[in-house]
Scaffold this active site. Sequence first.
Site, PDB file in Angstrom:
ATOM      1  N   GLY A  13      65.733  95.006  64.249  1.00  0.00           N
ATOM      2  CA  GLY A  13      66.189  94.250  65.429  1.00  0.00           C
ATOM      3  C   GLY A  13      67.705  94.236  65.498  1.00  0.00           C
ATOM      4  N   SER A  15      69.775  95.961  67.387  1.00  0.00           N
ATOM      5  CA  SER A  15      70.440  96.448  68.607  1.00  0.00           C
ATOM      6  C   SER A  15      71.209  95.354  69.339  1.00  0.00           C
ATOM      7  CB  SER A  15      69.400  97.062  69.558  1.00  0.00           C
ATOM      8  OG  SER A  15      68.440  96.097  69.938  1.00  0.00           O
ATOM      9  N   ARG A  16      70.755  94.114  69.202  1.00  0.00           N
ATOM     10  CA  ARG A  16      71.374  93.035  70.003  1.00  0.00           C
ATOM     11  C   ARG A  16      71.169  91.691  69.311  1.00  0.00           C
ATOM     12  NH1 ARG A  16      66.699  91.554  73.313  1.00  0.00           N
ATOM     13  NH2 ARG A  16      65.112  93.137  72.945  1.00  0.00           N
ATOM     14  N   TYR A 157      54.089  81.906  67.356  1.00  0.00           N
ATOM     15  CA  TYR A 157      55.444  82.120  66.811  1.00  0.00           C
ATOM     16  C   TYR A 157      55.680  81.236  65.589  1.00  0.00           C
ATOM     17  CZ  TYR A 157      60.579  82.585  67.000  1.00  0.00           C
ATOM     18  OH  TYR A 157      61.900  82.829  66.706  1.00  0.00           O
ATOM     19  N   LYS A 161      56.493  82.437  61.761  1.00  0.00           N
ATOM     20  CA  LYS A 161      57.752  82.075  61.093  1.00  0.00           C
ATOM     21  C   LYS A 161      57.513  81.198  59.862  1.00  0.00           C
ATOM     22  CE  LYS A 161      60.507  84.371  63.780  1.00  0.00           C
ATOM     23  NZ  LYS A 161      61.260  85.518  63.235  1.00  0.00           N
ATOM     24  N   ILE A 190      69.515  79.512  69.493  1.00  0.00           N
ATOM     25  CA  ILE A 190      70.667  80.423  69.472  1.00  0.00           C
ATOM     26  C   ILE A 190      70.751  81.187  70.794  1.00  0.00           C
ATOM     27  CG2 ILE A 190      71.824  82.262  68.150  1.00  0.00           C
ATOM     28  CD1 ILE A 190      71.165  79.722  66.456  1.00  0.00           C
TER      29      ILE A 190
HETATM   30  N1  LIG Z   1      67.445  83.189  69.402  1.00  0.00           N
HETATM   31  C1  LIG Z   1      66.960  82.105  68.801  1.00  0.00           C
HETATM   32  O1  LIG Z   1      67.126  80.974  69.267  1.00  0.00           O
HETATM   33  C2  LIG Z   1      66.194  82.246  67.505  1.00  0.00           C
HETATM   34  C3  LIG Z   1      65.812  81.073  66.849  1.00  0.00           C
HETATM   35  C4  LIG Z   1      65.110  81.149  65.663  1.00  0.00           C
HETATM   36  C5  LIG Z   1      64.771  82.385  65.147  1.00  0.00           C
HETATM   37  N2  LIG Z   1      65.149  83.513  65.798  1.00  0.00           N
HETATM   38  C6  LIG Z   1      64.742  84.792  65.197  1.00  0.00           C
HETATM   39  O2  LIG Z   1      65.886  85.598  64.934  1.00  0.00           O
HETATM   40  C7  LIG Z   1      65.537  86.976  65.094  1.00  0.00           C
HETATM   41  C8  LIG Z   1      66.462  87.640  66.083  1.00  0.00           C
HETATM   42  O3  LIG Z   1      66.338  86.956  67.329  1.00  0.00           O
HETATM   43  P1  LIG Z   1      67.257  87.264  68.602  1.00  0.00           P
HETATM   44  O4  LIG Z   1      67.364  85.990  69.347  1.00  0.00           O
HETATM   45  O5  LIG Z   1      68.475  87.994  68.201  1.00  0.00           O
HETATM   46  O6  LIG Z   1      66.271  88.232  69.429  1.00  0.00           O
HETATM   47  P2  LIG Z   1      66.551  89.321  70.556  1.00  0.00           P
HETATM   48  O7  LIG Z   1      65.385  89.236  71.474  1.00  0.00           O
HETATM   49  O8  LIG Z   1      67.930  89.189  71.107  1.00  0.00           O
HETATM   50  O9  LIG Z   1      66.469  90.712  69.722  1.00  0.00           O
HETATM   51  C9  LIG Z   1      65.289  91.068  69.090  1.00  0.00           C
HETATM   52  C10 LIG Z   1      65.493  92.375  68.361  1.00  0.00           C
HETATM   53  O10 LIG Z   1      64.236  92.687  67.694  1.00  0.00           O
HETATM   54  C11 LIG Z   1      63.876  94.018  68.039  1.00  0.00           C
HETATM   55  N3  LIG Z   1      62.425  94.203  67.986  1.00  0.00           N
HETATM   56  C12 LIG Z   1      61.472  93.532  68.675  1.00  0.00           C
HETATM   57  N4  LIG Z   1      60.262  94.043  68.382  1.00  0.00           N
HETATM   58  C13 LIG Z   1      60.451  95.047  67.493  1.00  0.00           C
HETATM   59  C14 LIG Z   1      59.590  95.957  66.828  1.00  0.00           C
HETATM   60  N5  LIG Z   1      58.265  95.933  67.012  1.00  0.00           N
HETATM   61  N6  LIG Z   1      60.147  96.888  65.997  1.00  0.00           N
HETATM   62  C15 LIG Z   1      61.498  96.943  65.810  1.00  0.00           C
HETATM   63  N7  LIG Z   1      62.355  96.081  66.397  1.00  0.00           N
HETATM   64  C16 LIG Z   1      61.835  95.157  67.239  1.00  0.00           C
HETATM   65  C17 LIG Z   1      64.444  94.213  69.434  1.00  0.00           C
HETATM   66  O11 LIG Z   1      64.490  95.597  69.776  1.00  0.00           O
HETATM   67  C18 LIG Z   1      65.795  93.558  69.276  1.00  0.00           C
HETATM   68  O12 LIG Z   1      66.688  94.441  68.632  1.00  0.00           O
HETATM   69  C19 LIG Z   1      64.070  87.002  65.526  1.00  0.00           C
HETATM   70  O13 LIG Z   1      63.247  87.184  64.381  1.00  0.00           O
HETATM   71  C20 LIG Z   1      63.862  85.619  66.095  1.00  0.00           C
HETATM   72  O14 LIG Z   1      62.517  85.227  66.043  1.00  0.00           O
HETATM   73  C21 LIG Z   1      65.845  83.487  66.966  1.00  0.00           C
END
Ligand SMILES: NC(=O)c1ccc[n+]([C@@H]2O[C@H](COP(=O)([O-])OP(=O)(O)OC[C@H]3O[C@@H](n4cnc5c(N)ncnc54)[C@H](O)[C@@H]3O)[C@@H](O)[C@H]2O)c1
Length: 249
Positions: A13, A15-16, A157, A161, A190
Amino acid sequence: MGEEASRVVMITGGSRGIGRATAYAFAEEGARLVLAHYDPDETAAEETLAVLKSRGIAAESHRVDVSSYPVVTALLNDILDRFGRIDVLVNNAGITRDKILVRMSEEEWDAVIQVNLKSVFNCTQAVLKPMLKQRSGCIVSLSSVVAERGNFGQGNYAASKAGVLGFTRSVAREVASRAIRVNAVAPGFIETDMTAVLPEKVKESFIEQIPLGRMGHPEDVANAVYWLCSDKAAYLTGQVIHVNGGMYM
Ligand SMILES: NC(=O)c1ccc[n+]([C@@H]2O[C@H](COP(=O)([O-])OP(=O)(O)OC[C@H]3O[C@@H](n4cnc5c(N)ncnc54)[C@H](O)[C@@H]3O)[C@@H](O)[C@H]2O)c1
């Protein structure tokens, strides 16, 4: 191997969002970065690679589904053939498919468990063999505040987690004798694409629950991930670091 020189770091993950910020954090030390993502296109990944290149960092990106066991095995074999080692794994790929349980489809349950939990098994198992041989390594997996407190509409979810936390603690016990540390980071709310889709009202109600009064930045989480993989955290394993502005204490 000198930590400053060239650790090989894989971030799923990457990329972003949080994964991208984590890549930038490791770039500061000159790490060799392997990023995986599964975006519909390469736009975000190319932007990330361009920034890394402008900072003089050797990075590569692979569009692969990390929930697939054979895909992950092939990718890791290729990385090991070319780099000869792997020092850090950040299990960051994640998705949401929110729905209250009575309306949740089997597909929505399975997709979230596959991407958020099965991928952690796939990638961790694949890196452990070389790490056990090296007698060093660091693994950090992204959990969530939701693992601890639950969330309306996120049964799938939250289960995935919370699974990450149990997995982290178990594997940490299995590999500690080989100096491999396994930890988790549990972000709160976030600012990324994942939360951008939420209605303004929902965002406001979350922010009201955050003592620090704001959403987190991806860098807030990336800093904790990076620190856990540094020598400053040499005595931490099986832990979960909460990065949530006080949302859960
Ligand atoms: N944003 C929040 O508030 C938050 C809160 C708690 C936990 N998280 C966790 O942190 C992590 C990153 O979250 P984010 O907000 O940056 O998400 P995001 O949606 O911005 O990015 C998700 C990334 O995961 C990749 N991805 C998704 N499915 C995939 C797969 N099958 N194979 C390979 N890559 C895959 C996407 O291509 C992308 O690069 C996640 O595990 C998310 O659950 C995020």
